[in-house]
Enzyme design. Structure first.
Site, PDB file in Angstrom:
ATOM      1  N   CYS A  59       6.995  -5.450  14.554  1.00 57.99           N
ATOM      2  CA  CYS A  59       5.853  -5.719  15.188  1.00 57.99           C
ATOM      3  C   CYS A  59       5.543  -7.085  15.307  1.00 57.99           C
ATOM      4  O   CYS A  59       4.635  -7.658  16.124  1.00 57.99           O
ATOM      5  CB  CYS A  59       4.545  -4.896  14.548  1.00 57.99           C
ATOM      6  SG  CYS A  59       4.888  -3.157  14.618  1.00 57.99           S
ATOM      7  N   HIS A  61      -1.414  -8.710  16.265  1.00 57.71           N
ATOM      8  CA  HIS A  61      -0.676  -7.417  16.428  1.00 57.71           C
ATOM      9  C   HIS A  61      -1.889  -6.319  16.452  1.00 57.71           C
ATOM     10  O   HIS A  61      -2.608  -6.453  15.552  1.00 57.71           O
ATOM     11  CB  HIS A  61       0.334  -7.167  15.071  1.00 57.71           C
ATOM     12  CG  HIS A  61       0.817  -6.088  15.367  1.00 57.71           C
ATOM     13  ND1 HIS A  61       1.324  -5.407  16.556  1.00 57.71           N
ATOM     14  CD2 HIS A  61       1.118  -4.932  14.342  1.00 57.71           C
ATOM     15  CE1 HIS A  61       1.662  -4.008  16.014  1.00 57.71           C
ATOM     16  NE2 HIS A  61       1.567  -4.135  14.788  1.00 57.71           N
ATOM     17  N   ASN A 109      -0.902   1.019  18.667  1.00 57.58           N
ATOM     18  CA  ASN A 109      -0.334   0.131  18.428  1.00 57.58           C
ATOM     19  C   ASN A 109       1.370   0.049  19.242  1.00 57.58           C
ATOM     20  O   ASN A 109       1.874   1.126  18.993  1.00 57.58           O
ATOM     21  CB  ASN A 109       0.201   0.192  16.738  1.00 57.58           C
ATOM     22  CG  ASN A 109       1.278  -0.607  16.113  1.00 57.58           C
ATOM     23  OD1 ASN A 109       1.817  -1.192  16.901  1.00 57.58           O
ATOM     24  ND2 ASN A 109       1.180  -0.556  14.793  1.00 57.58           N
TER      25      ASN A 109
HETATM   26  O1  UT7 Z   1       2.331  -2.118  12.976  1.00 54.47           O
HETATM   27  C1  UT7 Z   1       2.937  -2.254  11.537  1.00 54.47           C
HETATM   28  C2  UT7 Z   1       1.962  -2.684  10.630  1.00 54.47           C
HETATM   29  N1  UT7 Z   1       1.104  -1.377  10.128  1.00 54.47           N
HETATM   30  C3  UT7 Z   1      -0.066  -1.565   9.765  1.00 54.47           C
HETATM   31  O2  UT7 Z   1      -0.766  -2.526   9.941  1.00 54.47           O
HETATM   32  C4  UT7 Z   1      -0.786  -0.280   9.266  1.00 54.47           C
HETATM   33  C5  UT7 Z   1      -1.771  -0.681   8.133  1.00 54.47           C
HETATM   34  N2  UT7 Z   1      -2.428   0.596   7.551  1.00 54.47           N
HETATM   35  C6  UT7 Z   1      -3.303   1.310   8.478  1.00 54.47           C
HETATM   36  O3  UT7 Z   1      -3.717   0.792   9.594  1.00 54.47           O
HETATM   37  C7  UT7 Z   1      -3.961   2.401   7.739  1.00 54.47           C
HETATM   38  O4  UT7 Z   1      -3.647   2.323   6.573  1.00 54.47           O
HETATM   39  C8  UT7 Z   1      -3.496   3.716   8.248  1.00 54.47           C
HETATM   40  C9  UT7 Z   1      -4.224   3.949   9.774  1.00 54.47           C
HETATM   41  C10 UT7 Z   1      -2.193   3.949   8.532  1.00 54.47           C
HETATM   42  C11 UT7 Z   1      -4.325   4.751   7.577  1.00 54.47           C
HETATM   43  O5  UT7 Z   1      -5.693   4.637   7.373  1.00 54.47           O
HETATM   44  P1  UT7 Z   1      -6.285   4.940   6.134  1.00 54.47           P
HETATM   45  O6  UT7 Z   1      -7.635   4.725   5.914  1.00 54.47           O
HETATM   46  O7  UT7 Z   1      -5.580   4.053   4.898  1.00 54.47           O
HETATM   47  O8  UT7 Z   1      -5.844   6.415   5.603  1.00 54.47           O
HETATM   48  P2  UT7 Z   1      -5.230   7.152   4.287  1.00 54.47           P
HETATM   49  O9  UT7 Z   1      -3.789   6.971   4.680  1.00 54.47           O
HETATM   50  O10 UT7 Z   1      -5.440   6.423   2.983  1.00 54.47           O
HETATM   51  O11 UT7 Z   1      -5.735   8.520   4.536  1.00 54.47           O
HETATM   52  C12 UT7 Z   1      -7.020   8.943   4.084  1.00 54.47           C
HETATM   53  C13 UT7 Z   1      -6.932  10.519   4.468  1.00 54.47           C
HETATM   54  C14 UT7 Z   1      -5.917  11.268   3.769  1.00 54.47           C
HETATM   55  O12 UT7 Z   1      -6.654  12.588   3.545  1.00 54.47           O
HETATM   56  P3  UT7 Z   1      -6.985  12.601   1.848  1.00 54.47           P
HETATM   57  O13 UT7 Z   1      -5.926  12.747   0.984  1.00 54.47           O
HETATM   58  O14 UT7 Z   1      -7.991  11.913   1.503  1.00 54.47           O
HETATM   59  O15 UT7 Z   1      -7.628  14.059   1.572  1.00 54.47           O
HETATM   60  C15 UT7 Z   1      -4.863  11.474   4.915  1.00 54.47           C
HETATM   61  O16 UT7 Z   1      -4.304  12.798   4.739  1.00 54.47           O
HETATM   62  O17 UT7 Z   1      -7.027  10.467   5.924  1.00 54.47           O
HETATM   63  C16 UT7 Z   1      -5.891  11.828   5.992  1.00 54.47           C
HETATM   64  N3  UT7 Z   1      -5.279  11.412   7.435  1.00 54.47           N
HETATM   65  C17 UT7 Z   1      -5.807  11.847   8.571  1.00 54.47           C
HETATM   66  N4  UT7 Z   1      -6.895  12.669   8.735  1.00 54.47           N
HETATM   67  C18 UT7 Z   1      -7.140  13.033  10.222  1.00 54.47           C
HETATM   68  C19 UT7 Z   1      -4.160  10.595   7.724  1.00 54.47           C
HETATM   69  N5  UT7 Z   1      -4.037  10.665   8.922  1.00 54.47           N
HETATM   70  C20 UT7 Z   1      -4.952  11.629   9.713  1.00 54.47           C
HETATM   71  C21 UT7 Z   1      -5.486  11.661  10.783  1.00 54.47           C
HETATM   72  N6  UT7 Z   1      -6.364  12.437  11.228  1.00 54.47           N
HETATM   73  N7  UT7 Z   1      -4.558  11.189  11.944  1.00 54.47           N
END
Ligand code: UT7
Length: 315
Positions: free
Chosen positions: A113, A238, A268
């Site tokens: 990215c 990005h 993204n």
């Molecule tokens: O391009 C390369 C660079 N990449 C990045 O910059 C990514 C950086 N990270 C992020 O942008 C975020 O960490 C994400 C968008 C990937 C994820 O967001 P988050 O707020 O960190 O969510 P999480 O992974 O901590 O998940 C929180 C909850 C989980 O459920 P529990 O365990 O709390 O019950 C996930 O299972 O959200 C759940 N979850 C979803 N729920 C609904 C994960 N994906 C989804 C979804 N819809 N699509």
């Protein structure tokens, strides 16, 4: 030593729009979750027969037309990408062939990215070394080919797209020095591997790194370009996550700048995201010509690169 300037920009996206509601019909997610956690409302997804090269060529043709230039003028083609299905030839070689570029060096850069900012720096260095006077620099990714559409943690985030810049020799350095690096000990935090050809990422690890470590990179890029960060007029990071972009802008003191938030309508697009968002800001009239703009790419590797550029005149 000559410098380089971005003379023109262009971008391309597939026609097919996929909304959050479309994805919520397939996996356990919601428009509310995607918009509040990631900042995406919709993304563009390529047709089966629409390749990385197709998107790159479309963006390049727009940049050439916008800059009033001919492909025969180009003496360097650099493409940042990590999602072409073929190992060789490079996407750059195919783009050069399709455009009718004559005998120019053409090669791909893979910094995921962060790729466009790496490719731009590479082309700028070639111009400074007098190895090029008219370079085509493209960032393009077709992430949809590497998404597991049953994995809600990734399939809602990404999209497909491309952006292109024509870089020409200039008598002053209008592309500022690059600040670039990586975090090798966490290089596996985002990956697409041969035995699992779908993107997986340690989202929170990457999120914390991005909001903690990248504001100083942005500040250093401004310092090296000789500009006060408060005078930066545009910030094109990005487009990984709207919350990350806002947090970096706030920490770096970029709140007076126009902040690109193309993630809302494009998701993204990996190496495509910075030039795509930049091209849209310029063609949409949101940035005046000759405005200092901070570009910041980051992603798998964990690689990052930032430089200040001055915006081209789209008229
Ligand atoms: O391009 C390369 C660079 N990449 C990045 O910059 C990514 C950086 N990270 C992020 O942008 C975020 O960490 C994400 C968008 C990937 C994820 O967001 P988050 O707020 O960190 O969510 P999480 O992974 O901590 O998940 C929180 C909850 C989980 O459920 P529990 O365990 O709390 O019950 C996930 O299972 O959200 C759940 N979850 C979803 N729920 C609904 C994960 N994906 C989804 C979804 N819809 N699509």
């Amino acid at each position: 030593m000559p410098g380089s300037r971005i003379a023109a920009l262009g971008h391309a996206q597939p026609a097919q729009v996929v909304t959050n509601a479309d994805l919520a019909a397939k996996v356990d997610t919601s428009d509310e979750w995607i918009q509040s956690r990631v900042g995406v409302r919709e993304r563009r997804i390529a047709a089966d027969d629409e390749s990385v090269t197709d998107l790159a060529v479309q963006a390049a043709e727009k940049a050439l037309a916008q800059g009033g230039r001919d492909a025969a003028d180009l003496d360097l083609v650099v493409v940042a990408t990590c999602t072409d299905g073929d190992r060789m030839p490079s996407v750059a070689a195919r783009v050069a062939g399709r455009l009718g570029v004559r005998a120019a060096p053409a090669f791909d850069v893979n910094a995921a990215c962060a790729g466009f900012c790496y490719a731009l720096a590479t082309a700028d260095h070639a111009v400074r070394a007098e190895a090029s006077r008219n370079a085509l620099v493209i960032g393009v990714d077709r992430m949809s080919g590497f998404l597991d559409w049953t994995d809600r943690s990734t399939c809602v985030i990404f999209g497909d797209g491309a952006g292109a810049a024509i870089l020409t020799a200039a008598d002053r350095h209008v592309v500022g020095p690059v600040v670039w690096g990586s975090v090798p000990e966490r290089s596996d935090a985002i990956r697409i591997t041969a035995d699992h050809p779908y993107i997986v990422q340690q989202g929170q690890t990457v999120f914390r790194w991005a909001i903690t470590d990248l504001a100083p990179v942005a500040e250093e890029a401004a310092r090296r370009a000789g500009i006060d960060i408060a005078d930066i007029q545009g910030f094109v990071a990005h487009q990984a996550n709207g919350r990350i972009i806002s947090a970096i802008a706030e920490r770096a003191g970029l709140d007076g700048a126009v902040i690109a938030l193309d993630v809302v309508e494009s998701g993204n697009t990996s190496a495509g995201s910075v030039p795509l968002a930049f091209s849209k800001l310029v063609s949409g009239g949101e940035l005046p010509p000759d405005a200092p703009v901070l570009l910041l790419g980051f992603g798998a590797g964990l690689s990052y690169a930032a430089q200040v550029v001055w915006s081209p005149d789209p008229s």
